[in-house]
Design a protein around this motif. Structure first.
Motif, PDB file in Angstrom:
ATOM      1  N   SER A  14      39.016  45.618  43.102  1.00  0.00           N
ATOM      2  CA  SER A  14      38.566  44.422  43.799  1.00  0.00           C
ATOM      3  C   SER A  14      39.298  43.155  43.354  1.00  0.00           C
ATOM      4  N   CYS A  15      39.438  42.964  42.019  1.00  0.00           N
ATOM      5  CA  CYS A  15      40.039  41.698  41.564  1.00  0.00           C
ATOM      6  C   CYS A  15      41.408  41.872  40.898  1.00  0.00           C
ATOM      7  N   ARG A  16      41.873  43.077  40.746  1.00  0.00           N
ATOM      8  CA  ARG A  16      43.202  43.383  40.202  1.00  0.00           C
ATOM      9  C   ARG A  16      43.363  43.140  38.698  1.00  0.00           C
ATOM     10  N   THR A  17      42.289  42.790  37.998  1.00  0.00           N
ATOM     11  CA  THR A  17      42.452  42.584  36.563  1.00  0.00           C
ATOM     12  C   THR A  17      42.596  43.939  35.867  1.00  0.00           C
TER      13      THR A  17
ATOM     14  N   PHE B  11      39.845  36.614  41.085  1.00  0.00           N
ATOM     15  CA  PHE B  11      40.929  37.417  41.643  1.00  0.00           C
ATOM     16  C   PHE B  11      42.167  37.141  40.804  1.00  0.00           C
ATOM     17  N   VAL B  12      42.736  38.190  40.220  1.00  0.00           N
ATOM     18  CA  VAL B  12      43.861  38.013  39.295  1.00  0.00           C
ATOM     19  C   VAL B  12      45.168  38.398  39.997  1.00  0.00           C
ATOM     20  N   LEU B  13      46.069  37.451  40.113  1.00  0.00           N
ATOM     21  CA  LEU B  13      47.323  37.686  40.847  1.00  0.00           C
ATOM     22  C   LEU B  13      48.326  38.497  40.034  1.00  0.00           C
ATOM     23  N   MET B  14      48.187  38.486  38.711  1.00  0.00           N
ATOM     24  CA  MET B  14      49.154  39.094  37.793  1.00  0.00           C
ATOM     25  C   MET B  14      50.537  38.460  37.977  1.00  0.00           C
ATOM     26  N   GLY B  15      50.564  37.151  38.176  1.00  0.00           N
ATOM     27  CA  GLY B  15      51.836  36.449  38.336  1.00  0.00           C
ATOM     28  C   GLY B  15      51.666  35.275  39.286  1.00  0.00           C
ATOM     29  N   HIS B  16      52.772  34.782  39.817  1.00  0.00           N
ATOM     30  CA  HIS B  16      52.718  33.714  40.808  1.00  0.00           C
ATOM     31  C   HIS B  16      53.872  33.886  41.783  1.00  0.00           C
ATOM     32  N   LEU B  17      53.768  33.201  42.923  1.00  0.00           N
ATOM     33  CA  LEU B  17      54.863  33.239  43.883  1.00  0.00           C
ATOM     34  C   LEU B  17      56.082  32.621  43.238  1.00  0.00           C
ATOM     35  N   SER B  18      57.204  33.298  43.320  1.00  0.00           N
ATOM     36  CA  SER B  18      58.427  32.725  42.775  1.00  0.00           C
ATOM     37  C   SER B  18      59.569  33.177  43.663  1.00  0.00           C
TER      38      SER B  18
ATOM     39  N   ASP C  13      62.838  34.409  42.318  1.00  0.00           N
ATOM     40  CA  ASP C  13      62.853  35.687  41.597  1.00  0.00           C
ATOM     41  C   ASP C  13      62.472  36.837  42.518  1.00  0.00           C
ATOM     42  N   GLY C  14      62.308  36.535  43.789  1.00  0.00           N
ATOM     43  CA  GLY C  14      61.943  37.585  44.742  1.00  0.00           C
ATOM     44  C   GLY C  14      60.487  38.021  44.650  1.00  0.00           C
ATOM     45  N   ILE C  15      59.631  37.165  44.070  1.00  0.00           N
ATOM     46  CA  ILE C  15      58.208  37.512  44.000  1.00  0.00           C
ATOM     47  C   ILE C  15      57.484  36.832  45.153  1.00  0.00           C
ATOM     48  N   GLY C  16      57.086  37.631  46.106  1.00  0.00           N
ATOM     49  CA  GLY C  16      56.454  37.118  47.317  1.00  0.00           C
ATOM     50  C   GLY C  16      54.978  37.443  47.359  1.00  0.00           C
ATOM     51  N   PRO C  17      54.326  37.171  48.489  1.00  0.00           N
ATOM     52  CA  PRO C  17      52.874  37.374  48.628  1.00  0.00           C
ATOM     53  C   PRO C  17      52.430  38.807  48.321  1.00  0.00           C
ATOM     54  N   ARG C  18      53.230  39.792  48.693  1.00  0.00           N
ATOM     55  CA  ARG C  18      52.821  41.178  48.460  1.00  0.00           C
ATOM     56  C   ARG C  18      52.795  41.512  46.979  1.00  0.00           C
ATOM     57  N   GLU C  19      53.798  41.014  46.250  1.00  0.00           N
ATOM     58  CA  GLU C  19      53.902  41.328  44.823  1.00  0.00           C
ATOM     59  C   GLU C  19      52.715  40.786  44.019  1.00  0.00           C
ATOM     60  N   ILE C  20      52.074  39.725  44.512  1.00  0.00           N
ATOM     61  CA  ILE C  20      50.929  39.197  43.761  1.00  0.00           C
ATOM     62  C   ILE C  20      49.605  39.614  44.416  1.00  0.00           C
ATOM     63  N   GLY C  21      49.657  40.671  45.221  1.00  0.00           N
ATOM     64  CA  GLY C  21      48.430  41.307  45.697  1.00  0.00           C
ATOM     65  C   GLY C  21      47.647  40.530  46.738  1.00  0.00           C
ATOM     66  N   LEU C  22      48.319  39.661  47.501  1.00  0.00           N
ATOM     67  CA  LEU C  22      47.554  38.858  48.456  1.00  0.00           C
ATOM     68  C   LEU C  22      46.986  39.688  49.605  1.00  0.00           C
ATOM     69  N   ASP C  23      47.582  40.855  49.872  1.00  0.00           N
ATOM     70  CA  ASP C  23      46.987  41.705  50.918  1.00  0.00           C
ATOM     71  C   ASP C  23      45.584  42.160  50.502  1.00  0.00           C
ATOM     72  N   GLN C  24      45.414  42.417  49.183  1.00  0.00           N
ATOM     73  CA  GLN C  24      44.089  42.781  48.667  1.00  0.00           C
ATOM     74  C   GLN C  24      43.121  41.605  48.776  1.00  0.00           C
ATOM     75  N   LEU C  25      43.623  40.404  48.488  1.00  0.00           N
ATOM     76  CA  LEU C  25      42.776  39.213  48.585  1.00  0.00           C
ATOM     77  C   LEU C  25      42.299  39.021  50.028  1.00  0.00           C
ATOM     78  N   ILE C  26      43.183  39.295  50.988  1.00  0.00           N
ATOM     79  CA  ILE C  26      42.808  39.172  52.402  1.00  0.00           C
ATOM     80  C   ILE C  26      41.673  40.140  52.720  1.00  0.00           C
TER      81      ILE C  26
END
Lengths: 259, 198
Positions: free
Chosen positions: B59-62, B105-112, B115-128
């Motif tokens: 649920s929260c990715r932690t 909700f833990v992203l385990m990172g941030h958008l960058s 560095d090629g870190i986009g919405p999918r890499e920080i689990g935003l589909d789960q947040l949706i």
């Protein structure tokens, strides 16, 4: 000691912007920094990620800084950094302006080589950031287009905008032109819709070319045409790898427009 | 010369810890072997169990060894409010402060983007998915006060707003017990922008 520092190339209080930072070891970072006299450089900053470091808030992108460093090889070591208060200390970019800021940084990282001085691009970047702070959409688009044009010019791919490259005649505002990416604009004589559709390259109006030449991009269609032209021109130099900041910007636009 | 004895291997293995160089790794290895064999065994077992079993909360990715972490499973928490943070350590920090009773909700990172870190890499589909359950009324954005943290907050805020949910951003400003003279300009800008009527 003085001799030693000089031999190691000590640069003092150079204006700079941080373009990108990557964590390195436990508490250090590797910075990509943009300066007027030394171009883009890589610097190691030790201890900056520790809780006590005062530099953490300072070494953020989009803030005008004054930095000192010494370098022996490709990478330098940062010695001091402070916010350039005379430059206003920089306002915080928010939202869309922030995404555009990442785009500017990515362009610089992709198009400039380390250690090539680019004072003109530094100046353009500085002006573009100040416009981004203002935040409205038209100013933002204008700032990006002018920056793209000036960056291309500075790296040796200046655009021909004021004359027909075939006839040498000045560009007429009401004319329709085909832009040859390697050369410049050529006036199109026969302008039917079918003809435009069959034309290779970019078709655009004379007033867009002139607007871009004089940094006067006010009307909506001028901005749209200028955007298309510069995108094509930049693509030639960016190679096949897509711009990641542009992808993120588009994804964000998609979120804002759907539902 | 590479020391391939068991002790040598232990020293090399310990060096994967952050901040541990060859000297400290050697000190740790000798301490465990000379003075604390029980501690060493316990460390080895727990480490091995944790490495095999800890995953992400659905649920929260932690980080958790359960499917749903204790915080998410706790019925006493306010389920209408979600606080978005970058790392599991941030959850601990907020929990220690004791001011917040909602979910995380833990992203385990941030958008960058660079560095090629986009919405999918920080689990935003789960947040949706979480947002679309319709229970959540407010999303508190507690990402770091860095440009990447701000960009992440802005992106999520747009996502949240589109769904008719209220996004809020934690305040930035003067540290408690801080003297204004020594506060940096950037923080002061925020402090002034976010001033309140008293």
């Amino acid at each position: 000691m003085v001799q030693m520092i000089h031999s190691r190339n000590h640069v003092i209080l150079q204006p700079a912007y941080v373009l990108h930072s990557t964590p390195y070891r436990d508490t250090s970072v590797l910075l990509e920094v943009f300066t007027p006299d030394h171009g883009r450089i890589g610097l190691v900053v030790r201890g900056v990620r520790s809780a006590k470091s005062r530099l953490r808030g300072v070494l953020q992108p989009f803030r005008p800084l004054l930095i000192s460093w010494y370098s022996k090889g490709d990478l330098g070591t940062l010695t001091t950094a402070e916010v350039n208060v005379e430059e206003g200390g920089g306002a915080h970019l928010g939202g869309r302006a922030l995404m555009s800021g990442f785009y500017l940084n990515e362009l610089l990282l992709r198009l400039l080589h380390r250690h090539d001085p680019h004072p003109a691009s530094f100046h353009s970047y500085d002006i573009a950031l100040r416009k981004l702070v203002l935040g409205d959409d038209v100013t933002l688009q204008q700032a990006l287009r002018i920056f793209e044009k000036e960056l291309l010019q500075d790296i040796g791919y200046g655009l021909v905008l004021d004359r027909d490259v075939i006839t040498g005649e000045p560009v007429a505002a009401e004319g329709l032109y085909r832009y040859h990416l390697e050369k410049g604009p050529e006036r199109m004589e026969c302008v039917t819709a079918a003809h435009i559709a069959n034309t290779l390259g970019i078709v655009l109006h004379g007033h867009t070319l002139l607007g871009l030449a004089h940094n006067e991009l006010s009307q909506g269609d001028v901005l749209q045409e200028a955007k298309k032209l510069l995108r094509k021109l930049l693509a030639v130099h960016l190679g096949r790898q897509p711009l990641r900041s542009r992808e993120l910007y588009n994804e964000m636009q998609a979120i804002m427009s759907t539902q | 010369m590479i020391d391939d004895s068991l002790i040598g291997q232990l020293i090399t293995a310990l060096r994967c810890l952050p901040g541990v160089g060859p000297k400290s790794a050697q000190r740790m290895a000798f301490h465990l072997l000379e003075r604390d064999r029980t501690g060493a065994r316990r460390l080895a077992q727990t480490l091995s169990l944790a490495a095999d079993n800890v995953g992400h909360c659905v649920s929260c990715r932690t980080l958790t060894e359960l499917e749903t972490c204790r915080l998410c499973a706790n019925n006493g928490r306010d389920r209408t409010c979600v606080c978005v943070v970058e790392m599991p350590g941030d959850v601990q920090a907020i929990e220690r402060s004791g001011t917040y009773k909602g979910l995380y909700f833990v992203l385990m990172g941030h958008l960058s983007p660079l560095d090629g870190i986009g919405p999918r890499e920080i689990g935003l589909d789960q947040l949706i998915v979480n947002l679309d359950t319709g229970i959540i009324k407010e999303v508190i954005l507690a990402t770091n006060s860095t440009v990447e943290g701000e960009a992440t907050a802005h992106y999520i805020a747009e996502m949240v707003r589109k769904r008719g949910i209220k996004p809020t951003r934690i305040a930035h400003g003067m540290p408690l017990g801080g003297e204004l003279e020594y506060v940096d300009g950037g923080t002061l800008q925020y402090a002034f922008a976010g001033r309140k009527e008293v």
